[in-house]
Structure formats: structure tokens, C-alpha cells
Design a protein around this motif. Structure first.
Motif, PDB file in Angstrom:
ATOM      1  N   PRO A  50       7.904   4.202   1.864  1.00 58.57           N
ATOM      2  CA  PRO A  50       8.709   3.446   2.980  1.00 58.57           C
ATOM      3  C   PRO A  50       9.289   4.091   4.015  1.00 58.57           C
ATOM      4  O   PRO A  50       9.487   5.421   4.030  1.00 58.57           O
ATOM      5  CB  PRO A  50       9.913   3.146   1.866  1.00 58.57           C
ATOM      6  N   ASN A  51       9.222   3.380   5.172  1.00 55.63           N
ATOM      7  CA  ASN A  51       9.678   4.009   6.598  1.00 55.63           C
ATOM      8  C   ASN A  51      10.205   2.656   7.037  1.00 55.63           C
ATOM      9  O   ASN A  51       9.586   1.981   8.085  1.00 55.63           O
ATOM     10  CB  ASN A  51       8.410   4.604   7.220  1.00 55.63           C
ATOM     11  N   PRO A  52      11.640   2.365   6.961  1.00 53.12           N
ATOM     12  CA  PRO A  52      12.082   1.235   7.687  1.00 53.12           C
ATOM     13  C   PRO A  52      12.210   1.237   9.107  1.00 53.12           C
ATOM     14  O   PRO A  52      11.639  -0.041   9.809  1.00 53.12           O
ATOM     15  CB  PRO A  52      13.498   1.331   7.264  1.00 53.12           C
ATOM     16  N   ASN A  53      12.048   2.215   9.806  1.00 46.63           N
ATOM     17  CA  ASN A  53      12.031   2.793  11.052  1.00 46.63           C
ATOM     18  C   ASN A  53      10.647   2.013  11.810  1.00 46.63           C
ATOM     19  O   ASN A  53      10.341   1.666  13.045  1.00 46.63           O
ATOM     20  CB  ASN A  53      12.211   3.870  11.603  1.00 46.63           C
ATOM     21  N   MET A  54       9.494   2.090  10.893  1.00 52.72           N
ATOM     22  CA  MET A  54       8.068   1.723  11.247  1.00 52.72           C
ATOM     23  C   MET A  54       7.672   0.324  10.557  1.00 52.72           C
ATOM     24  O   MET A  54       6.784  -0.294  10.967  1.00 52.72           O
ATOM     25  CB  MET A  54       7.348   2.735  10.826  1.00 52.72           C
ATOM     26  N   GLY A  55       8.850  -0.285   9.903  1.00 58.19           N
ATOM     27  CA  GLY A  55       8.471  -1.555   9.341  1.00 58.19           C
ATOM     28  C   GLY A  55       7.590  -1.443   8.155  1.00 58.19           C
ATOM     29  O   GLY A  55       6.837  -2.344   7.856  1.00 58.19           O
ATOM     30  N   VAL A  56       7.549  -0.246   7.481  1.00 55.60           N
ATOM     31  CA  VAL A  56       6.860  -0.094   6.320  1.00 55.60           C
ATOM     32  C   VAL A  56       7.513  -0.190   5.098  1.00 55.60           C
ATOM     33  O   VAL A  56       8.493   0.780   4.951  1.00 55.60           O
ATOM     34  CB  VAL A  56       5.963   1.419   6.452  1.00 55.60           C
ATOM     35  N   LEU A  57       7.249  -1.054   4.243  1.00 47.97           N
ATOM     36  CA  LEU A  57       8.051  -0.972   2.869  1.00 47.97           C
ATOM     37  C   LEU A  57       7.625  -0.105   1.724  1.00 47.97           C
ATOM     38  O   LEU A  57       8.243   0.088   0.687  1.00 47.97           O
ATOM     39  CB  LEU A  57       7.734  -2.403   2.206  1.00 47.97           C
ATOM     40  N   GLY A  58       6.341   0.385   1.937  1.00 47.42           N
ATOM     41  CA  GLY A  58       5.732   1.505   0.887  1.00 47.42           C
ATOM     42  C   GLY A  58       5.349   0.481  -0.425  1.00 47.42           C
ATOM     43  O   GLY A  58       5.302  -0.730  -0.278  1.00 47.42           O
ATOM     44  N   THR A  59       4.508   1.004  -1.358  1.00 43.25           N
ATOM     45  CA  THR A  59       4.085   0.275  -2.570  1.00 43.25           C
ATOM     46  C   THR A  59       4.665   0.528  -3.680  1.00 43.25           C
ATOM     47  O   THR A  59       4.161  -0.273  -4.656  1.00 43.25           O
ATOM     48  CB  THR A  59       2.417   0.750  -2.670  1.00 43.25           C
ATOM     49  N   SER A  60       5.788   1.172  -3.930  1.00 42.78           N
ATOM     50  CA  SER A  60       6.652   1.179  -4.953  1.00 42.78           C
ATOM     51  C   SER A  60       7.321   0.023  -5.446  1.00 42.78           C
ATOM     52  O   SER A  60       7.550  -0.856  -4.665  1.00 42.78           O
ATOM     53  CB  SER A  60       7.900   2.197  -4.704  1.00 42.78           C
ATOM     54  N   GLY A  61       6.652  -0.672  -6.663  1.00 41.19           N
ATOM     55  CA  GLY A  61       7.076  -1.783  -7.190  1.00 41.19           C
ATOM     56  C   GLY A  61       6.009  -2.877  -7.188  1.00 41.19           C
ATOM     57  O   GLY A  61       6.477  -4.000  -7.538  1.00 41.19           O
TER      58      GLY A  61
END
Length: 352
Positions: free
Chosen positions: A283-294
Motif C-alpha cells: 500500500p502507498n496511499p500517496n501514489m494511489g496504490v492499495l496493495g494486494t493484502s486481502g
């Protein structure tokens, strides 16, 4: 940077608190509707750039279809990317400018799919008489190869008008950005190229459609017209172009050329990108990335949706859940289908 309005200027109203994530994603969430007594207030509509607001006022009756077309593009983006690490969503806390600051192939796909959605929606609206002051049925000439016994001239989807409107409205933001900064010029040209690729996907996939007329289905007369494809077909076409997207670089004059000299110049239908994709694993909120966890994954799939790739090597958990599905469907005279609801247990695998 003004170019951040441009796509996703149709793509962002409720995704992010700031309209700069892009007009298309904004308008996709605006739920616009028009009535005879009330028009869209362009001055307060989030996601529009300065150069688009006059066009919003001029084409006010178009805006509800711009919104619905962008929404169609957004939903199709999610469908096509459902098995990828990036699945066409961003956190609500993302920084607007940084979300599109990376000129990645995912951003290229976003611009193309939403531009395509607008062309699709406007073409249908013309045919349905919902924009009768501007357009109507398609005036395309009779295509070659059509049987001379078939009648040409049914009411077709007006992709010529839809293409022209989309070109004027969606590209207005990019063309209004007069920055001489080399980076911004390259991004502007990248966005314009991908907008065009999306428009052309719908325009070139439009095909003659025919219907039989006659007593008891004898088909003694067949009438034909031009019809846009189902948008799922457009999504599949653009997703294939996303997979084959070309990495480009900007020349001194701002033109885009292949980064690798062995490649040919990009065709108008190619998707192009300037930057490598960010790491979508974490996750990287500043880049608009949620990550794949979950995220759900497929234990035995060798593809992007496989647990090894989707979970980025972090492992996964498995659990059994009960789902409801329709089953034992029967046709009821006349004229409906009645189904039972069945429950079954399935095993789901979820990324750590």
C-alpha cells in the motif's frame, strides 16, 4: 499540473476528494441526470478543467451521457483488471496529483477505456433521440460486401458524431495546457494518444447489424444499420492493447518515440506509456496504490491471479465459505424463468 484533469476527468468524482485525479473518473461518480427544467451546473461540477467548462455549458445535455459513459469505462476497467495486482481502484486518501504522476501503462489503459466509454454512450444517445438537437441516426454509407438484397438505412449508432464530440470535449484539457515543461508536454501527448486509442477502439469495432422482417420469420426483407459493439468486447480489445502497450520517450520537440530503437513508431490504436509501473504489492496511499493484502487469489493458477504472484510472495490464508447461487432453472409459460436458490461450500484463498 493541469493534465491530471484530463482522463480521469471523466473518471474521478467520488474516488478522490480533489478533482485533479481526472475528470473522467470524477464524472463517473457524479450520477448526473437531466430534466427539462434543470440543467447541469458546470461551474460546480467537479473534475472539469477551465477549458472544459465552456464546453460543458455549450453541450449541457451531453453531460449526463459523459458521466454514464465514464462510469461504464470505470466498471469495465475493474472487470478487465480484476485478476491484476492493480484492479482499477485507488484509496480515498490518495494524493490527487501523485495518483497520475506516474505515466504507467495502467494510467494509459485508464485514459483509453474511459474515452471509449464516452464515445459508446454518446453514439447510443444519438440513436435513441436523446440528443436530437445535435445528432440522430448514423449517416454512414452502405458498407461494401453487404448483399444488394438487404436494405441499408436502419437507425444506427452515430459514432461519427460521438467521436467528434469526445475529441473536442475530452482532449480540451490537454490542449489547453500550454506548459513548455518537457515532462508535462510528454504526459500531455501520452494522454492525447491514449484518448485517441480508446475512441478508435469503439469507432473501428462498429459493425453492420441486420434484422429480418417477414411473415413467420421468413426473412423476406432484411434491414441493416451500424451498431457499436457490446462494451465488454471493447474492454477486451483495450486490455489486449494494454498487455502490448509500448514504452515511449519524448523527443526534444515533445513527440513520442519508442524507447527502444528496434520498435516501430506507435500506431494510433496502440497504448503508450512513459514510466514503469509502481510497486502494486505494498500500500502507498500517496501514489494511489492499495496493495494486494486481502485480495482473493487462485491457488493453482499460473497467471497474475495466482496466489504466488497476486500475494507478492507474502503467502495466503484459506477458508471455507458458503455462497448462494441460482440452480434448477425452469422456463415458465409464459414468459419467465424460475430458479431455486442453492447453497454450496467453496474454498477461498486470501493474500496476507
Amino acid at each position: 499540473m493541469t493534465h491530471f484533469y484530463a482522463i480521469t476527468g471523466l473518471f474521478a468524482i467520488a474516488l478522490l476528494p480533489c478533482s485533479t485525479y481526472g475528470q473522467l473518473w470524477t464524472l463517473a461518480h457524479s450520477n448526473l441526470s437531466l430534466s427539462e427544467e434543470k440543467s447541469v451546473k458546470c461551474s460546480s461540477l467537479m473534475g472539469l478543467s477551465r477549458t472544459q467548462r465552456p464546453l460543458c455549458r455549450r453541450y449541457n445535455d451531453h453531460m449526463t451521457f459523459v458521466s454514464s459513459g465514464a462510469q461504464t469505462g470505470l466498471e469495465e476497467c475493474k472487470h478487465q483488471m480484476r485478476t491484476n495486482r492493480w484492479n482499477c481502484t485507488v484509496p480515498s486518501t490518495a494524493s490527487a496529483s501523485k495518483s497520475l504522476d506516474v505515466g504507467s501503462r495502467e494510467v494509459a489503459f485508464s485514459y483509453a477505456i474511459t474515452a471509449a466509454g464516452v464515445v459508446h454512450a454518446i453514439a447510443r444517445a444519438c440513436k435513441n433521440g436523446e440528443l436530437s438537437e445535435h445528432c440522430a441516426c448514423s449517416r454512414r454509407a452502405r458498407p461494401r460486401g453487404l448483399s444488394p438484397t438487404w436494405k441499408w438505412g436502419g437507425c444506427g449508432d452515430d459514432t461519427d458524431y460521438a467521436y467528434g464530440f469526445s475529441y473536442e470535449f475530452i482532449d480540451a484539457n490537454e490542449k489547453g495546457n500550454r506548459s513548455r515543461n518537457r515532462r508535462e508536454t510528454a504526459r500531455r501527448n501520452m494522454n492525447l494518444h491514449n484518448n485517441e486509442a480508446g475512441r478508435l477502439a469503439v469507432f473501428r469495432m462498429t459493425r453492420p447489424t441486420c434484422k429480418c422482417h417477414g411473415v413467420s420469420g421468413s426473412c423476406s426483407l432484411k434491414s441493416c444499420w451500424m451498431q457499436v459493439p457490446d462494451f465488454r468486447e471493447v474492454g477486451r480489445r483495450l486490455h489486449a492493447q494494454y498487455a502490448a502497450a509500448m514504452e515511449v520517450k519524448s523527443t526534444g520537440s515533445g513527440k513520442l518515440r519508442p524507447r527502444f530503437t528496434s520498435s516501430k513508431d506507435p500506431a494510433p490504436t496502440d497504448l503508450v506509456y512513459l514510466d514503469s509501473s509502481p510497486d502494486y504489492c505494498i500500500p502507498n496511499p500517496n501514489m494511489g496504490v492499495l496493495g494486494t493484502s486481502g485480495r482473493d487469489c487462485e491457488m493453482y493458477s499460473p497467471g497474475m491471479d495466482g496466489c504466488g504472484i497476486m500475494c507478492c510472495g507474502r503467502g495466503y490464508s484459506s477458508r471455507d465459505i458458503v455462497i448462494e447461487t441460482t440452480c434448477r432453472c425452469k422456463f415458465q409459460w409464459c414468459c419467465s424463468v424460475k430458479c431455486d436458490t442453492c447453497r454450496k461450500q467453496v474454498r477461498k484463498h486470501i493474500c496476507h
